[in-house]
Every structure is written in structure tokens, then in C-alpha cells.
Design a protein around this motif. Structure first.
Motif, PDB file in Angstrom:
ATOM      1  N   ASP A   1       0.784  -1.142   0.033  1.00 14.78           N
ATOM      2  CA  ASP A   1      -0.074  -0.103   0.038  1.00 14.78           C
ATOM      3  C   ASP A   1       0.915   1.029   0.059  1.00 14.78           C
ATOM      4  OD1 ASP A   1      -2.185  -1.651  -0.058  1.00 14.78           O
ATOM      5  OD2 ASP A   1      -2.176  -1.656   2.394  1.00 14.78           O
ATOM      6  N   ALA A   2       1.924   1.159   0.794  1.00 13.91           N
ATOM      7  CA  ALA A   2       2.550   2.594   0.911  1.00 13.91           C
ATOM      8  C   ALA A   2       3.731   2.065  -0.015  1.00 13.91           C
ATOM      9  CB  ALA A   2       3.127   2.724   2.370  1.00 13.91           C
ATOM     10  N   ILE A   3       4.496   3.405  -0.429  1.00 11.84           N
ATOM     11  CA  ILE A   3       5.730   3.387  -1.483  1.00 11.84           C
ATOM     12  C   ILE A   3       6.745   3.521  -0.390  1.00 11.84           C
ATOM     13  CG2 ILE A   3       7.088   4.529  -3.116  1.00 11.84           C
ATOM     14  CD1 ILE A   3       4.192   5.582  -4.159  1.00 11.84           C
ATOM     15  N   ARG A   4       7.605   2.418  -0.242  1.00  5.01           N
ATOM     16  CA  ARG A   4       8.510   2.228   1.019  1.00  5.01           C
ATOM     17  C   ARG A   4       9.847   1.716   0.550  1.00  5.01           C
ATOM     18  NH1 ARG A   4       5.795   0.100   6.086  1.00  5.01           N
ATOM     19  NH2 ARG A   4       5.010   2.321   5.941  1.00  5.01           N
ATOM     20  N   PHE A   5      10.841   2.169   0.793  1.00  4.55           N
ATOM     21  CA  PHE A   5      12.002   1.603   0.503  1.00  4.55           C
ATOM     22  C   PHE A   5      13.200   1.486   1.944  1.00  4.55           C
ATOM     23  CE2 PHE A   5      10.645   3.636  -3.128  1.00  4.55           C
ATOM     24  CZ  PHE A   5      11.137   2.629  -4.140  1.00  4.55           C
ATOM     25  N   LEU A   6      13.943   0.617   2.182  1.00  4.55           N
ATOM     26  CA  LEU A   6      14.985   0.514   3.347  1.00  4.55           C
ATOM     27  C   LEU A   6      16.462   0.934   2.475  1.00  4.55           C
ATOM     28  CD1 LEU A   6      13.451  -2.832   4.768  1.00  4.55           C
ATOM     29  CD2 LEU A   6      12.624  -0.522   5.265  1.00  4.55           C
ATOM     30  N   VAL A   7      16.981   1.599   3.299  1.00  4.74           N
ATOM     31  CA  VAL A   7      18.381   1.832   2.969  1.00  4.74           C
ATOM     32  C   VAL A   7      19.195   1.690   4.156  1.00  4.74           C
ATOM     33  CG1 VAL A   7      19.808   3.613   2.178  1.00  4.74           C
ATOM     34  CG2 VAL A   7      17.862   3.925   1.436  1.00  4.74           C
ATOM     35  N   GLY A   8      20.374   0.921   4.103  1.00  4.50           N
ATOM     36  CA  GLY A   8      21.489   0.506   5.023  1.00  4.50           C
ATOM     37  C   GLY A   8      22.579   1.377   4.782  1.00  4.50           C
ATOM     38  N   THR A   9      23.134   2.001   5.855  1.00  5.67           N
ATOM     39  CA  THR A   9      24.309   2.821   5.858  1.00  5.67           C
ATOM     40  C   THR A   9      25.667   2.111   6.111  1.00  5.67           C
ATOM     41  OG1 THR A   9      24.479   3.399   8.204  1.00  5.67           O
ATOM     42  CG2 THR A   9      22.957   4.889   6.741  1.00  5.67           C
ATOM     43  N   GLN A  10      26.671   2.916   5.653  1.00 11.20           N
ATOM     44  CA  GLN A  10      28.041   2.370   5.889  1.00 11.20           C
ATOM     45  C   GLN A  10      28.846   3.311   6.531  1.00 11.20           C
ATOM     46  OE1 GLN A  10      29.900   0.608   2.038  1.00 11.20           O
ATOM     47  NE2 GLN A  10      29.143  -1.344   2.742  1.00 11.20           N
ATOM     48  N   SER A  11      28.995   3.339   7.755  1.00 11.28           N
ATOM     49  CA  SER A  11      29.827   4.283   8.362  1.00 11.28           C
ATOM     50  C   SER A  11      30.614   3.375   9.299  1.00 11.28           C
ATOM     51  CB  SER A  11      28.966   5.165   9.236  1.00 11.28           C
ATOM     52  OG  SER A  11      29.831   5.795  10.102  1.00 11.28           O
ATOM     53  N   LEU A  12      32.071   4.061   9.312  1.00  6.58           N
ATOM     54  CA  LEU A  12      33.054   3.416  10.232  1.00  6.58           C
ATOM     55  C   LEU A  12      33.055   3.879  11.582  1.00  6.58           C
ATOM     56  CD1 LEU A  12      35.907   2.503   7.694  1.00  6.58           C
ATOM     57  CD2 LEU A  12      34.642   0.987   8.763  1.00  6.58           C
ATOM     58  N   LYS A  13      32.617   5.267  11.443  1.00  2.70           N
ATOM     59  CA  LYS A  13      32.869   5.825  12.721  1.00  2.70           C
ATOM     60  C   LYS A  13      31.584   6.041  13.690  1.00  2.70           C
ATOM     61  CE  LYS A  13      35.899   9.358  11.000  1.00  2.70           C
ATOM     62  NZ  LYS A  13      35.700  10.037   9.701  1.00  2.70           N
ATOM     63  N   PHE A  14      30.490   5.955  13.161  1.00  3.75           N
ATOM     64  CA  PHE A  14      29.151   6.060  13.824  1.00  3.75           C
ATOM     65  C   PHE A  14      28.523   4.761  13.746  1.00  3.75           C
ATOM     66  CE2 PHE A  14      30.355  10.074  12.191  1.00  3.75           C
ATOM     67  CZ  PHE A  14      30.610  10.766  13.310  1.00  3.75           C
ATOM     68  N   GLU A  15      27.409   4.604  14.512  1.00  2.00           N
ATOM     69  CA  GLU A  15      26.690   3.598  14.427  1.00  2.00           C
ATOM     70  C   GLU A  15      25.997   3.570  13.302  1.00  2.00           C
ATOM     71  OE1 GLU A  15      25.262   1.564  18.626  1.00  2.00           O
ATOM     72  OE2 GLU A  15      24.370   3.483  18.389  1.00  2.00           O
ATOM     73  N   ASN A  16      25.692   2.379  12.632  1.00  2.00           N
ATOM     74  CA  ASN A  16      25.132   2.166  11.354  1.00  2.00           C
ATOM     75  C   ASN A  16      23.546   2.405  11.597  1.00  2.00           C
ATOM     76  OD1 ASN A  16      26.849   2.224   9.021  1.00  2.00           O
ATOM     77  ND2 ASN A  16      27.697   1.222  10.433  1.00  2.00           N
ATOM     78  N   GLN A  17      22.822   2.689  10.547  1.00  2.00           N
ATOM     79  CA  GLN A  17      21.383   2.836  10.657  1.00  2.00           C
ATOM     80  C   GLN A  17      20.598   2.165   9.301  1.00  2.00           C
ATOM     81  OE1 GLN A  17      21.366   7.117  10.074  1.00  2.00           O
ATOM     82  NE2 GLN A  17      21.895   7.525  12.338  1.00  2.00           N
ATOM     83  N   ILE A  18      19.441   1.856   9.553  1.00  2.00           N
ATOM     84  CA  ILE A  18      18.427   1.610   8.492  1.00  2.00           C
ATOM     85  C   ILE A  18      17.469   2.967   8.457  1.00  2.00           C
ATOM     86  CG2 ILE A  18      16.550   0.234   7.778  1.00  2.00           C
ATOM     87  CD1 ILE A  18      18.827  -1.616   7.929  1.00  2.00           C
ATOM     88  N   HIS A  19      17.517   3.436   7.262  1.00  2.00           N
ATOM     89  CA  HIS A  19      16.512   4.421   6.925  1.00  2.00           C
ATOM     90  C   HIS A  19      15.135   4.049   6.223  1.00  2.00           C
ATOM     91  CE1 HIS A  19      19.216   8.056   7.466  1.00  2.00           C
ATOM     92  NE2 HIS A  19      19.909   7.092   7.898  1.00  2.00           N
ATOM     93  N   ILE A  20      14.069   4.156   6.957  1.00  2.00           N
ATOM     94  CA  ILE A  20      12.813   3.734   6.240  1.00  2.00           C
ATOM     95  C   ILE A  20      12.343   4.848   5.538  1.00  2.00           C
ATOM     96  CG2 ILE A  20      10.591   2.817   6.718  1.00  2.00           C
ATOM     97  CD1 ILE A  20      11.802   1.647   9.468  1.00  2.00           C
ATOM     98  N   ILE A  21      12.289   4.916   4.286  1.00  2.00           N
ATOM     99  CA  ILE A  21      11.801   6.081   3.428  1.00  2.00           C
ATOM    100  C   ILE A  21      10.684   5.812   2.989  1.00  2.00           C
ATOM    101  CG2 ILE A  21      12.412   7.365   1.309  1.00  2.00           C
ATOM    102  CD1 ILE A  21      14.610   7.261   3.519  1.00  2.00           C
ATOM    103  N   ASP A  22       9.557   6.643   3.535  1.00  4.51           N
ATOM    104  CA  ASP A  22       8.101   6.440   2.964  1.00  4.51           C
ATOM    105  C   ASP A  22       7.971   7.610   1.888  1.00  4.51           C
ATOM    106  OD1 ASP A  22       6.319   4.634   3.864  1.00  4.51           O
ATOM    107  OD2 ASP A  22       7.412   5.131   5.827  1.00  4.51           O
TER     108      ASP A  22
END
Length: 387
Positions: free
Chosen positions: A26-47
Motif C-alpha cells: 500500500d505504501a511506497i516504502r524503501f529501506l536503506v542501510g548505511t556504511q559508516s566506520l565512525k558512527f553507529e549504522n542505521q536503517i533508513h525507512i523511506i516513505d
């Protein structure tokens, strides 16, 4: 407002992992995963809010390490897998795990986007796909259209078929296969075929593409030098069961009929650098997206090898007389294969392109600098395909 204008979202971190949320139709949704060596990595839920052309994001913490690959469960929109790098004792290992999004993220997600970034919630670890015996994980693939209980992981030269147990808290290897041969053989990518009752898999290693029968875990075909250099990605045509697309470091995109592997059915040479990602549209298989280190995304119209080589078949009763005549003229000349559009909103290597699961005319692309771009198939072409 221009309907076809791109919408751009910038992450603060580098990123190369992108997926559409398959279980969310129903919703237009993408998931993105980050690559950072210095910070905690994240999953961005993009609606993506289609009507207002804006992006809403939610950030979840992925505390395990840099994300190299991400996949969403086909059956449960709160469950996903990641392949990530874990560093311990100065050694880097590529691992994989199954995660659940916290239950609260959706309820409070769009109230005030600033709050969610200040104290993001953390993904809940369901289980590790423990592959210590098998080497480094390249990717994890969910069974297409499955119930979210079967996964394949590619680790070095091993294909591992996993069964997720009750509530996904444990994963058990149900069968496996090993790629035999000289040298250090390593899978780079793979794709689980949606055809043949999901009993087949295609894998890429070095310049070769191989097909596997998952019932016997044996090889069923091998295209030895499919590309002149490393094969980067594969995708199956969703509507034609023997058709497979591949792309690689020779800057080419090739289309194969796996019943006849001597020659590709078609080759595209539009990119000027490595091609990292190729994706068929789920509904209209003549539409093919590719993303490359030349910073471009190319949308191609591969009509001649699609399931509708003569265009959309229209019911004659629906046409008026004038349309009828036009239709007759149109149907005499099949549409030609062509490049529909080249998108140049990225300034860095485009590592991933994905079609939306909810809207067949919309797609996202991700470049290494963390730029996510959402684009639409040009309206004129959309109507030409539909009408």
C-alpha cells in the motif's frame, strides 16, 4: 508541479544497500542501510508520499556494523535481513542476521521527523545466520512470494538454504551446496527465481553465471564467460520463466534465455563504467533499470524480449472508431527496443536501483554518497504501455 520531477533525499552517511519493502503493497516504502566506520549504522525507512511529492523518513539503529546488503521479508513488513561487516581482533568478517523493526516505529513515525533522528530506536535481533563454518556472506535472498520462512545465503563458495523456525528466532540450515573448482571461488550475488515453484536459483561468481536446482542442490546450467569481467548482479524476468538479466564490470547488461546459454538474447552497452545493479519491473517486464559507477541510472524499454512484444493487447469493444483505426496502425508496428531515459541526479557510483512494490511506475536509486533519488517512468511511456 511537474509530475515526472525526481525527489532527492540525502543520508548523512555513505550507503550502498537498498531494497523495496516487498511485503508492503500500500505504501511506497524503501529501506536503506548505511556504511559508516565512525558512527553507529542505521536503517533508513523511506516513505514516499506520492500526492505531495515528499519523503518521510524513520531512522532505526543497526548496531552490528556496516551494511552491505539488505532484504525485506516477502510476508512480514516488520522483518528484514542484513549482511554486515563485523570487526573483531583486527579481522573483518561479513555476517548476516534477521531483524525485526520495533513495533512502535510506525505509530509515531511521521509526527515530527526531527525527534526520531535524535533518539532513534534500535532494530531487534531475531537470529544470526551463523555461517562461521562457511566464510563471508555476500547476500541473503528471501524466497519470492514465500511465507517468509525460507532464506538462501551465499557465503564464499557455499549456497546455504535456511529455514526460519517459529517467530524467526532461530534459523537452521536445511541444505547446502558448494561451488567446486580451482582457486578462491566466491559468489558475488544471486537471485532466487520466482518461477518453477521457487525451486531454482541463479548465482554469479567471477565472470560466470550458474543455475541451481534447490531440491537436489545441484547445478543445472553454467554460462562460463557470461561477462568479460566480474558479474555484479542478476534479475529474473517476472513474466517469462527462462529469462534472466545480468550486468557487470565490462559495462554491459545482458539478457539470457537459460535454455540456450551459448549467446545472450540481447546486450546493452549504454553505461561507461561498471554496472552494479539491474532490475526488471514487476508488472511490465519490458521496463529494465540499471545503475552504474558512471553515476547514471538508465531506464530501457526491452520490448522485443518481453512478454508483450507487440504492446498491450486491448479489448476491441473498449475502442471508439477513430481509436480503432489508430490502434490498427499501431499494432502493425511493434514497439522498438530503446533507451527511455537516462537519469543524472547522482554524482557518485550508483550501487542499487529498485522498483517500488506498491507503484509499478516508481523507482529509487542509491549512490555511495548517501543520495537516494525517487523517479517515475515518464508519463507518455506509461500511457503508451497501458493504452
Amino acid at each position: 508541479m511537474e509530475d515526472d520531477a525526481p525527489v532527492i533525499y540525502g543520508l548523512e552517511f555513505q550507503a550502498r544497500a537498498l531494497t523495496a519493502q516487498t511485503a508492503e503493497t500500500d505504501a511506497i516504502r524503501f529501506l536503506v542501510g548505511t556504511q559508516s566506520l565512525k558512527f553507529e549504522n542505521q536503517i533508513h525507512i523511506i516513505d514516499f508520499d506520492d500526492e505531495n511529492n515528499i519523503i518521510n523518513k524513520t531512522v532505526l539503529l543497526h548496531q552490528a556494523g556496516e551494511i552491505w546488503h539488505i532484504g525485506g521479508s516477502p510476508a512480514d513488513k516488520s522483518i528484514l535481513t542484513t549482511c554486515y561487516n563485523k570487526t573483531s581482533d583486527c579481522k573483518v568478517a561479513a555476517c548476516a542476521a534477521v531483524w525485526r523493526m520495533p513495533a512502535e516505529w510506525e505509530s509515531g513515525s511521521h509526527e515530527s521527523p526531527d525527534d526520531s533522528s535524535n533518539n532513534p530506536q534500535t532494530l531487534e535481533l531475531l537470529c544470526h545466520l551463523d555461517n562461521t563454518a562457511h566464510g563471508n556472506m555476500a547476500c541473503v535472498l528471501w524466497e519470492p512470494m514465500g511465507d517468509g520462512k525460507r532464506l538462501i545465503s551465499l557465503a564464499d563458495n557455499h549456497v546455504l538454504l535456511w529455514d526460519l523456525q517459529e517467530s524467526s528466532a532461530e534459523a537452521v540450515i536445511s541444505s547446502s551446496a558448494t561451488l567446486e573448482g580451482k582457486g578462491q571461488l566466491k559468489f558475488t550475488s544471486g537471485k532466487w527465481s520466482p518461477h518453477h515453484n521457487c525451486t531454482q536459483l541463479a548465482t554469479a561468481n567471477d565472470t560466470a553465471i550458474r543455475g541451481w536446482d534447490l531440491r537436489t542442490m545441484s547445478q543445472i546450467y553454467c554460462i562460463e564467460n557470461a561477462h568479460g569481467q566480474l558479474v555484479r548482479d542478476l534479475d529474473f524476468n517476472p513474466n517469462k520463466q527462462y529469462y534472466l538479466a545480468s550486468c557487470g564490470d565490462d559495462c554491459k547488461v545482458k539478457f539470457w534465455d537459460v535454455r540456450n546459454i551459448g549467446e545472450p538474447v540481447k546486450t546493452l552497452e549504454e553505461h561507461s563504467h561498471w554496472v552494479w545493479s539491474v532490475r526488471y519491473n514487476h508488472s511490465h517486464d519490458q521496463l529494465v533499470l540499471t545503475g552504474s559507477s558512471d553515476s547514471r541510472v538508465i531506464l530501457s524499454n526491452m520490448v522485443s524480449i518481453s512478454s508483450e512484444p507487440f504492446g498491450h493487447l486491448v479489448d476491441e469493444d473498449d475502442l471508439s472508431d477513430t481509436e480503432d483505426n489508430n490502434q490498427e496502425e499501431k499494432s502493425k508496428e511493434p514497439l522498438q527496443d530503446s533507451i527511455i531515459a537516462t537519469y543524472e541526479e547522482h554524482e557518485d557510483s550508483v550501487y542499487a536501483v529498485e522498483w517500488s512494490s506498491a507503484d509499478p511506475w516508481l523507482f529509487a536509486s542509491l549512490s555511495y554518497d548517501g543520495r537516494l533519488v525517487i523517479n517515475r517512468v515518464p508519463r507518455a511511456l506509461k500511457y503508451r504501455i497501458l493504452l
